[in-house]
Enzyme design. Structure first.
Site, PDB file in Angstrom:
ATOM      1  N   ASP A 398      52.605 -15.962  53.344  1.00 53.94           N
ATOM      2  CA  ASP A 398      51.503 -15.332  54.059  1.00 53.94           C
ATOM      3  C   ASP A 398      50.717 -16.444  54.760  1.00 53.94           C
ATOM      4  OD1 ASP A 398      49.557 -13.380  54.794  1.00 53.94           O
ATOM      5  OD2 ASP A 398      48.326 -14.000  53.102  1.00 53.94           O
ATOM      6  N   THR A 400      46.848 -16.071  56.065  1.00 54.98           N
ATOM      7  CA  THR A 400      45.428 -16.080  55.720  1.00 54.98           C
ATOM      8  C   THR A 400      45.240 -16.169  54.216  1.00 54.98           C
ATOM      9  OG1 THR A 400      45.021 -14.690  57.648  1.00 54.98           O
ATOM     10  CG2 THR A 400      43.256 -14.875  56.040  1.00 54.98           C
ATOM     11  N   ASP A 681      48.288 -10.998  60.721  1.00 57.00           N
ATOM     12  CA  ASP A 681      47.376 -11.508  61.738  1.00 57.00           C
ATOM     13  C   ASP A 681      48.015 -11.425  63.119  1.00 57.00           C
ATOM     14  OD1 ASP A 681      45.053 -12.594  62.678  1.00 57.00           O
ATOM     15  OD2 ASP A 681      45.024 -14.248  61.257  1.00 57.00           O
ATOM     16  N   ARG A 794      51.557  -9.510  62.910  1.00 58.92           N
ATOM     17  CA  ARG A 794      51.159  -8.100  62.915  1.00 58.92           C
ATOM     18  C   ARG A 794      52.105  -7.250  62.071  1.00 58.92           C
ATOM     19  NH1 ARG A 794      46.135  -7.511  64.522  1.00 58.92           N
ATOM     20  NH2 ARG A 794      46.643  -5.323  64.619  1.00 58.92           N
TER      21      ARG A 794
END
Length: 1138
Positions: A398, A400, A681, A794
């Site tokens: 991942d 963030t 993101d 996304r």
């Protein structure tokens, strides 16, 4: 509408697949059998634990093998060993594993109970009653208060905020820490907290069935004969947290397993290591070998009995159940099946579990993985996957909270062609920033004490009243959609739709341009201590197409100004021709910012003619109220006014990476591990971070961007990328194409392909949805696996899991997923190894992980040190164990022909300095079928030596006093002593790092053997139990014979020669890459420093990371006045966090 009528309507609309519910009506929920709000992540309960756990354990073929063996030992006619010799170790193994699994599941039960027993206020018979989360049902109306987590997926009915707005934080769902705005439907807003109105509410909802789409919801509310459209903006999802909202009421739509959070959580699977799978295959091999050996011995016994034994029955009478040599052979087959069972001893699995447990404790005790600020050590949450850490080939991460801290810092800026942010000494030389260089903002009473900046020249320019610097910071204080609250005089709290905006407004605040408050028509700014009120005329909000936002204000001196900020690629096209030279200078600064991995955006302004603005404003109002092509009309108007801008400068924000992320990624890449970033993101942000942490590099031959909106376009983009990376891969003659053209049973392993350069791949979630379908998934896999780095943006949580499953399905490699939020849980569960980070996004990832720690850079130590060590230890143990048991067991095989057929490694520092040492684990070089075959051949050779050398030694031999020593007891003692010495020497040669503990256990075990030997052969035991201990005096009479020690010495030498010769010759003639690295290490006296990387500046490549929010900002809400409290309610324009 009655329940029967509702059910009838549902039958009528069966093809539409809708969910039906009615507010305050539990009969409907019961009728449709909707689940309650209980969640269950545990695997067992009191009733199914024993059968289910035993079923899982007997999936190990060895356990099933020993169960069959136990049944055979219960048959006295064929059993040559007591039944308890198998049942006791089998029960111990099953019990240890069962207790460990039970402890893990009890923890899951506790977590489930803790969540299910949270309290919530539920509307019952006109009053609010406190109840447990698990008792909430579809159709209930519940009340949530500020900072409370959302109980279930629910339709927002009303709230304490104006226009029934509610603010939620969705970090546990999608990893975004910025606030989202939800608004209740118009027909329920006026209910507020009136319990009589809420109790009387009987609206009916028809909506889509439960699904995992976090950003999509469609439904219709029917109330008082009218239909109201429901969308995602009116739904509060479980996993969100209520912020800045005193209270809100909601109608429960989805509960428990139907909630979007649980729909995205993925399924827990029973994880087995590659070595476990290999051992299952090897057990089958050994079983077949055992059957062949038993068959040979049974045939040999039958021949012997028919030719010799039949005539010697007076000396060796047949047992009562034996009627012929054939029956005797059949009995012998099963007897040898039991005797030779030690070829796969059950102690192997006990030892494996103990080794894994020890390796887990090494991880838990590692001080270098202890994070002091949170007082958190690394945790091995499972003990079964340690050696798998030494074979990882793909890491899925991942972004963030995993790679980044999700903290934005205003780092540098360029204003009117001047660069600010670098720190220089008296001679003008650039130096590293430190606390000594920190700018003092005490002159500004409204400054944020947590803000840090180190270039004093910028503060001096502000104090001197530099026109361009002041205008730059004024634009930052006005051009945004941030909300402000000041509950205590001078203490401002900003709430932004994205952390980028918050960082920019905070920077302007500290440099003397303080955004203090706003209404729907004004913005109040404190400029260097002086309060100025600007009239807000329009907000041209940000979206993903425009990549910019603008505000139009009227200044106190009656000038109309437009301030704009956005991506440099967009703003440059909107600048006035007079800004060309300034734009070029600013672009150079942007290149510098980009090379440092900073997120950049440009700032510009334009003074508008009052008459022109009035005309534009009228057209804007008309377009805003248009029902046809409203977005297109507004876009044209925005372009009309956002032109001929004058450039003010550019900002550079640091999306602060976690400590050591670039170095960790570089080290893992050097170890041959491929790293893919899977994030929810947006693309600009993810790509910028990828450059910052060395995943993407300026030196790459190409970075491919896949952004097709249909399957055909996506396929074309992927094939174009493949044609550049490997042109031959499009030809029918390509080996991989030939392989894929053949019909294989799915799943099959796609061969590795080598590209002609260094490449990167970027793909968004929308394109990925097409790429993961049908034949396109292989196209995606081939392109992605040839790339050095892959960035997927996304993505939904389910898509993350699908990408992991794709690699697992076709590459047959070990995968590891690492994340910190609930949106990473499905990915963590899907991978072979799941790692959770204790980050900004809750504990869901940690609770579902196999390993957990606090910082991403600990991953290199987990993999390259603990993973490699665990794999090496396990491989050495298995190869030694199989060799030892083959050597021991096969002695019985040779004996059958004479008895009538009856029955240094390197330390952790070197491991991190030379990641190439990790490679053998990825290719499973240390324990595989070839290594196992080598152990088998070595074991057969050793058993041959162990049997025939002692036999040749004592054959027709007498002692010094003339007595024979070629008896059965003396011979067995010689064989077992030789065996113990051989296997002890074998394990001593496998030790790579000697310690006091190693010496104690290895040589101590040899000493204990001789102590036990004299005890078991002692006169006392023989007199006490003569039927059991029949070897009276054999030890002292045999061990004093020089023939025994000569036999032991010769046996050890002959058994060790093959291994020593192989270990000496192989590195000389057939070295693998690791041995070349070890040879380099031996020539070094000290470990080299960690590799450092220098960034190269590429002026032609600019990366703008303008990333305000994933969706449209607060602009429409601000100008509508909906966020502003009424005068009589509360002070301030925005509620603060409590």
């Amino acid at each position: 509408m009655s329940v029967c009528e509702l059910h009838s309507e549902s039958r009528h609309n069966e093809g539409e697949e809708k969910r039906y519910l009615k507010a305050n009506n539990m009969e409907v929920s019961i009728f449709f059998e909707y689940p309650n709000n209980t969640i269950k992540t545990s695997k067992y309960n009191a009733f199914n634990f024993l059968p289910l756990n035993l079923f899982e354990q007997f999936q190990r073929l060895a356990n099933a093998y020993f169960l069959v063996l136990l049944f055979l030992q219960l048959i006295p006619q064929i059993s040559s060993l007591a039944w308890y010799t198998t049942v006791i170790p089998l029960v111990v193994v099953l019990s240890i594993t069962g207790v460990k699994d039970a402890i893990d599941d009890v923890k899951r039960h506790k977590n489930d109970n803790q969540v299910n027993n949270h309290s919530v206020l539920k509307l019952v018979d006109g009053r609010m009653e406190e109840d447990k989360w698990m008792n909430v049902q579809v159709g209930n109306i519940i009340k949530l208060e500020n900072n409370q987590p959302v109980t279930a997926d629910m339709l927002l009915l009303s709230s304490s905020e104006p226009y029934s707005l509610a603010y939620v934080e969705t970090a546990d769902l999608d990893g975004e820490t910025n606030l989202k705005v939800k608004q209740a439907i118009s027909c329920t807003c006026d209910m507020e907290d009136n319990l009589d109105l809420l109790s009387a509410f009987d609206g009916e909802v028809k909506c889509e069935l439960p699904n995992n789409k976090l950003h999509k919801f469609a439904g219709v509310l029917t109330y008082k004969g009218k239909d109201y459209f429901l969308d995602h903006d009116k739904l509060l999802l479980r996993g969100c947290v209520i912020r800045n909202t005193d209270w809100c009421y909601g109608l429960v739509i989805y509960t428990g397993p139907d909630t979007k959070l649980m729909q995205n959580s993925g399924k827990s699977t029973f994880k087995q290591t590659r070595i476990d799978h290999l051992m299952n295959v090897l057990v089958l091999w050994i079983f077949l070998l055992l059957v062949i050996m038993c068959l040979m011995l049974a045939i040999g016994h039958g021949i012997w009995e028919s030719r010799i034994g039949y005539y010697f029955q007076i000396f060796l009478p047949w047992k009562s159940h034996v009627s012929s040599s054939v029956v005797s052979s059949l009995s012998t087959f099963w007897s040898y099946f039991i005797v030779l069972n030690t070829m796969v001893p059950i102690s192997l699995y006990v030892s494996v579990e103990l080794i894994r447990l020890g390796n887990s404790y090494y991880i838990n005790w590692d001080r270098k993985m202890f994070y002091a600020p949170k007082n958190m050590p690394a945790q091995a949450r499972t003990t079964t996957l340690n050696e798998e850490l030494g074979q990882v080939k793909y890491v899925f991460s991942d972004k963030t909270g995993t790679l980044t801290q999700n903290i934005m810092i205003f780092h540098k800026c360029s204003i009117n062609g001047n660069l600010y942010g670098d720190v220089a000494d008296r001679n003008g030389e650039k130096v590293t920033a430190s606390e000594r260089n920190k700018v003092d903002f005490t002159y500004n009473k409204l400054a944020d004490p947590k803000f840090s900046f180190y270039d004093k020249t910028l503060v001096d320019a502000v104090k001197k009243g530099d026109h361009w610097v002041c205008l730059f910071f004024l634009s930052l204080s006005l051009c945004h959609t941030v909300m402000s609250e000041e509950k205590v005089e001078g203490e401002l709290v900003y709430q932004a739709q994205s952390p980028d905006e918050g960082a920019l407004v905070t920077a302007a605040r500290n440099f003397g341009f303080v955004f203090r408050s706003r209404t729907s028509e004004t913005i109040t700014v404190v400029e260097m201590g002086k309060v100025q009120i600007y009239q807000l005329l329009a907000i041209l909000d940000f979206d993903n197409v425009r990549k910019r936002m603008s505000v139009i204000v009227r200044t106190p001196d009656d000038r109309v100004l437009l301030f704009c900020k956005g991506a440099d690629t967009i703003i440059c096209e909107l600048l006035h021709s007079s800004c060309t030279s300034l734009c070029n200078a600013t672009m150079e600064h942007l290149d510098d910012f980009a090379s440092e991995g900073l997120r950049t955006l440009m700032v510009a302004y334009r003074e508008l003619d009052n008459t022109f603005f009035q005309t534009w404003s009228m057209k804007h109002t008309e377009a805003s109220m248009s029902l046809d092509n409203r977005e297109k009309k507004l876009s044209i108007l925005y372009e009309e006014i956002e032109k001929d801008l004058l450039l003010l400068g550019a900002t550079a924000i640091e999306d602060k990476l976690q400590d050591g992320v670039p170095e960790t990624i570089f080290t893992l890449s050097k170890a041959g591990i491929k790293i893919w970033v899977l994030t929810g993101d947006k693309q600009e942000t993810a790509v910028n971070i990828a450059y910052s942490c060395n995943l993407l590099e300026d030196e790459m031959d190409a970075v491919f961007i896949v952004k097709g909106n249909d399957g055909e376009t996506v396929q074309q983009e992927l094939r174009e990328a493949r044609s550049k990376m490997k042109p031959d891969s499009l030809l029918d003659s390509d080996p991989v194409n030939i392989f894929l053209a053949q019909k294989h049973k799915i799943p099959f392993a796609v061969p590795e392909e080598v590209p002609n350069g260094s490449y990167g791949l970027i793909i968004n979630g929308y394109s990925l949805a097409y790429a993961l379908e049908g034949q396109l998934e292989l196209e995606l896999l081939r392109v992605a696996c040839m790339c050095k780095a892959v960035i997927c943006c996304r993505m939904t949580p389910l898509q993350k899991a699908q990408v992991v499953e794709l690699v697992k399905k076709y590459k047959k490699v070990v995968t590891l997923a690492i994340g910190d939020g609930a949106n990473d849980v499905s990915m963590i569960k899907a991978a072979h190894i799941g790692v959770g980070i204790s980050g900004q996004e809750g504990m869901q990832a940690m609770l579902n992980s196999d390993f957990a720690f606090s910082q991403f850079h600990y991953l290199q130590r987990l993999i390259l040190v603990h993973g490699r060590w665990s794999y090496n230890r396990m491989c050495k143990f298995l190869s030694y164990f199989f060799y030892k048991n083959f050597a021991f067991t096969l002695v019985h095989f040779w004996y059958a022909f004479f008895n009538g057929f009856s029955a240094q490694d390197v330390n952790d520092v070197w491991s991190l300095r030379f990641p190439e040492l990790y490679e053998p684990g990825q290719h499973n070089l240390y324990f595989n079928k070839k290594v196992f075959a080598g152990c088998l051949m070595h074991g057969i050779f050793s058993s041959f030596v162990l049997f025939f050398i002692p036999m040749g030694t004592i054959y027709s031999t007498v002692r010094s006093d003339g007595k024979e020593i070629s008896d059965y007891q003396s011979y067995s003692l010689m064989v077992q002593t030789s065996l113990i010495c051989v296997v002890t020497t074998q394990i001593a040669l496998k030790i790579t790092y000697w310690t006091v503990i190693s010496h104690f256990f290895i040589w101590g075990s040899l000493g204990i053997y001789f102590c036990i030997l004299f005890l078991l052969y002692s006169d006392g035991l023989c007199l006490m139990l003569p039927n059991v201990f029949q070897f009276l005096g054999v030890a002292r009479n045999t061990l004093n014979q020089p023939q025994l020690w000569m036999s032991v010495f010769l046996t050890v030498i002959l058994c060790m020669l093959p291994m020593i010769g192989y270990q000496f010759l192989r590195p000389l003639f057939w070295p693998i890459s690791v041995e070349k690295v070890l040879r380099r290490i031996q020539l070094m006296r000290h470990p080299p420093p960690l590799p450092s990387r220098t960034r190269r500046k590429h002026p032609g490549l600019r990366r703008s990371a303008y990333a305000f929010s994933h969706q449209q900002g607060f602009g429409a809400l601000i100008t509508s006045g909906k966020t502003m409290r009424s005068k009589g309610s509360k002070k301030g324009s925005f509620p603060s966090k409590k």
